[in-house]
Design a protein around this motif. Sequence first.
Motif, PDB file in Angstrom:
ATOM      1  N   LYS A  36      43.831 -17.285  58.564  1.00  0.00           N
ATOM      2  CA  LYS A  36      43.565 -15.816  58.013  1.00  0.00           C
ATOM      3  C   LYS A  36      44.460 -15.127  59.376  1.00  0.00           C
ATOM      4  O   LYS A  36      43.807 -15.219  60.567  1.00  0.00           O
ATOM      5  CB  LYS A  36      42.584 -15.025  57.419  1.00  0.00           C
ATOM      6  N   PRO A  37      45.048 -13.833  59.354  1.00  0.00           N
ATOM      7  CA  PRO A  37      45.614 -13.215  60.681  1.00  0.00           C
ATOM      8  C   PRO A  37      44.387 -12.559  61.800  1.00  0.00           C
ATOM      9  O   PRO A  37      43.910 -11.732  61.115  1.00  0.00           O
ATOM     10  CB  PRO A  37      46.935 -12.361  59.992  1.00  0.00           C
ATOM     11  N   THR A  79      25.616 -21.528  63.871  1.00  0.00           N
ATOM     12  CA  THR A  79      25.319 -21.236  63.350  1.00  0.00           C
ATOM     13  C   THR A  79      23.747 -21.193  62.485  1.00  0.00           C
ATOM     14  O   THR A  79      23.043 -21.138  62.270  1.00  0.00           O
ATOM     15  CB  THR A  79      25.706 -19.484  63.252  1.00  0.00           C
ATOM     16  N   PHE A  80      24.753 -22.074  61.553  1.00  0.00           N
ATOM     17  CA  PHE A  80      23.553 -22.147  60.315  1.00  0.00           C
ATOM     18  C   PHE A  80      23.372 -23.577  59.975  1.00  0.00           C
ATOM     19  O   PHE A  80      23.026 -24.059  59.710  1.00  0.00           O
ATOM     20  CB  PHE A  80      24.467 -21.506  59.345  1.00  0.00           C
ATOM     21  N   PRO A 137      25.878 -20.579  51.302  1.00  0.00           N
ATOM     22  CA  PRO A 137      26.575 -19.686  51.595  1.00  0.00           C
ATOM     23  C   PRO A 137      26.978 -18.421  52.933  1.00  0.00           C
ATOM     24  O   PRO A 137      27.973 -18.501  52.225  1.00  0.00           O
ATOM     25  CB  PRO A 137      25.176 -18.336  50.664  1.00  0.00           C
ATOM     26  N   TYR A 138      26.151 -19.199  53.282  1.00  0.00           N
ATOM     27  CA  TYR A 138      26.493 -18.858  55.241  1.00  0.00           C
ATOM     28  C   TYR A 138      28.001 -19.322  55.748  1.00  0.00           C
ATOM     29  O   TYR A 138      28.776 -19.336  55.687  1.00  0.00           O
ATOM     30  CB  TYR A 138      25.481 -18.502  56.047  1.00  0.00           C
ATOM     31  N   SER A 196      30.914 -18.985  53.468  1.00  0.00           N
ATOM     32  CA  SER A 196      31.654 -17.889  53.735  1.00  0.00           C
ATOM     33  C   SER A 196      32.305 -17.266  55.299  1.00  0.00           C
ATOM     34  O   SER A 196      33.425 -17.171  55.583  1.00  0.00           O
ATOM     35  CB  SER A 196      30.606 -16.569  53.642  1.00  0.00           C
ATOM     36  N   LEU A 197      31.632 -18.245  56.282  1.00  0.00           N
ATOM     37  CA  LEU A 197      32.103 -18.579  57.526  1.00  0.00           C
ATOM     38  C   LEU A 197      33.136 -19.070  57.941  1.00  0.00           C
ATOM     39  O   LEU A 197      34.574 -18.383  58.003  1.00  0.00           O
ATOM     40  CB  LEU A 197      30.735 -18.758  58.546  1.00  0.00           C
ATOM     41  N   LYS A 247      36.132 -17.308  55.605  1.00  0.00           N
ATOM     42  CA  LYS A 247      36.299 -15.927  56.923  1.00  0.00           C
ATOM     43  C   LYS A 247      37.707 -16.234  57.753  1.00  0.00           C
ATOM     44  O   LYS A 247      39.202 -15.296  56.945  1.00  0.00           O
ATOM     45  CB  LYS A 247      35.322 -15.134  57.411  1.00  0.00           C
TER      46      LYS A 247
END
Lengths: 312, 373
Positions: free
Chosen positions: B124-125, B257-258, B301-302, B305-306, B309
């Motif tokens: 994504k930009p 991180t996760f 979920p984490y 989502s990451l 993104k």
Amino acid sequence: MNDHKEESFVSAIVYLHDHQDFAAPFLHRLAGLLREHFLNYEIICVDDGSTDDTLPRLRQAAREAEGCMVSIVKLNSCQGYEAAMNAGTDLAIGDYLFEFDSPVMDYDPALILQVYRKTGEGYDIVSASNRLYKRASSRLFYNIFNKNAKLQYAIGSESFRVVSRRAVNKAASLGRSVRYRKAFYANCGLKTCRISYDGDRALLRSRDSNAGHRADTAAASLILFTDVAYKASIGIALFMMLATVFMAVYALVVFISRRAIEGFTTTMLVMTGSFFGVFALMAVIIKYLSVIVEMVFEKQEYRVESVEKISK
Amino acid sequence: MKRCDKIIIGAGLYGLYAALFCARQGDSVLVLECEEGPFRRATYVNQARVHMGYHYPRSLSTALKSKGYFDRFVRDYDFCILKDFHQIYATGARYSWTSAEQFRRFCRNAEIRCEDLAPSRYFKPGLCDGAFLTKEYTYDAAILRDYFLEQLGQTDVELRYGVKLSGIRREGDCWELDWGEGRARAPFVLNAAYAGVNQIQRMAGFEPFRIKYELCEIILCDVSENFREIGFTVMDGPFFSIMPFGRTGLHSLTSVTFTPHMTSYDSEPVFPCQSRDGNLCVPGRLGNCNDCPARPESAWPYMSSLARKYLREEYAFRYAGSLFSMKPILMASEVDDSRPTVIRENSREPAFVSVLSGKINTVYDLDEVLRNE
Ligand SMILES: Cc1cc2nc3c(=O)[nH]c(=O)nc-3n(C[C@H](O)[C@H](O)[C@H](O)COP(=O)(O)OP(=O)(O)OC[C@H]3O[C@@H](n4cnc5c(N)ncnc54)[C@H](O)[C@@H]3O)c2cc1C
């Protein structure tokens, strides 16, 4: 059991600067609300170079926040609200981002949910603003700003807002770090809405921290988003140029009518000539600066010292 | 009492590699494994990346060393390696320790493949400032396991499963090992228990490795058709990776991180979940995190989502399952950055050697301690 909870992943970002008395209660209330109403969420606290007890109290509160992922971003010096908020939103992974401008919660936590639900009506940006918050300086600022900036929506003082990932991406695709986020959101072409509430009067004075940086942002955003400053300075320069021309004409008239003292006309002509030059040069420089300002702000960046993840 | 030349504790890649190496030089070998089969832990439950060195943009020497390991591993175990996919590395625009330009320069210096791609094609930009086509592969642990079992079957190496060691003693010029129903002795012991390494150290009376432990989750995903032959790794900071998982047809999803759920700084891992698993796992005897009834809830979920993104919508992925394993990480003081795998010779005559591996393909580091003079 989870069927009444919101499915979207939400990230809550809160700006803190010397907020030692508010940090922990805010985090507890926010975590409580998110736990109750959302399946997936994270909290990101951005500490903008606090010099008081904010950071240790925040850490303590984060450890106590049951089942909640809390990240603490520590900036390596005080860099102001906009830069700090960018550091938070860049880290966030949610579908929706809550941006809390301060940890002073002068509203009922349920308002957070109300603001969030409004996104379901097709708004990409929904903000909450305290009706009672009417500081003269900020009123003046918003007046000048809205009159001159010609954005799609008028902006005003806000306590927090929720922004869709779509809006965040849109801001990113405009290709620069958000120097004044409210103006960006108001002008990104997506639907915006504001919910007003009557805030707790007792907390009215607590919410302004970091006044120096705010004034700086205000000045910068007037320069960036409006042409107020540019027009004013160009106007003054042109006016002064005109004045020197008048002086020159006056000196010549005196000379022709032969009422001048020896040397007056030459002195006047040299003076007005050089003043004209100075003001003309200034007009050029102002124009030049206004272009540079744009480019400099494009590079505006934050500097992070550490990111700490605290969970469970 | 069984007598042999070498006893190897642990039937992960390191243990079985060592067993085969020794058998081929004529040693009689016994492998003791606490699980009911080989390759049940880290060797199977990991990201399955055959590292080339891209992960060390801040240390050229490590990168150069990795390249050597990479070439050798790919040559030796070609049959279990998946090569035909595009491995795409990207540098995060924010929070990355390395910029696109620095990454480019690093690859040039290390002489590893790095071709510029347009970040906007995949991301994504504004989120990644560089995207690069690289050369990196993934290995399939199940195929590798079958290969080792087949090769070992042609030797007289003995593999014992379900072994719960109860004592390790020095008897003259030998080590004597006890477990419930058996006993064995040998003048050479290799401790290749990975996350269990310190419990063996303790039993034998040697200094523990200074490590911390992370309980890690690897998420497996089904991906959309256009995504099958692509792997993404966004670095260098709090980012993620989603890439083919061996030849399974699935992708693995991990994030800095996760992926780690919990951390233990004790010499032998202590975790709150150990009180909930019905005694399968205690600090002194680590169980298998992947089969554990008390394994943590997925961080899907984490992590999803990451990844969402960053990735453009057309690179779609769905949850297919989770794998859990314990990762021991050497504390800074023991890390020699150019050698992620640490080998310790605790004693000679009788010899007691311990290995704590950092990567799959550094397994060759064992050669020098295993080779008979
Ligand atoms: C989450 C994660 C991701 C990783 N990603 C990568 C990657 O992408 N690329 C890469 O190259 N490396 C990666 N690694 C590292 C790699 O997995 C290890 O370096 C390698 O698998 C170690 O092999 P091993 O044989 O030493 O360990 P293991 O495969 O764990 O083998 C150790 C064996 O010892 C047994 N054992 C333990 N205690 C005892 C005991 N008391 N008695 C008897 N037997 C015992 C265990 O059951 C196990 O079978 C990753 C590791 C983890 C945890």
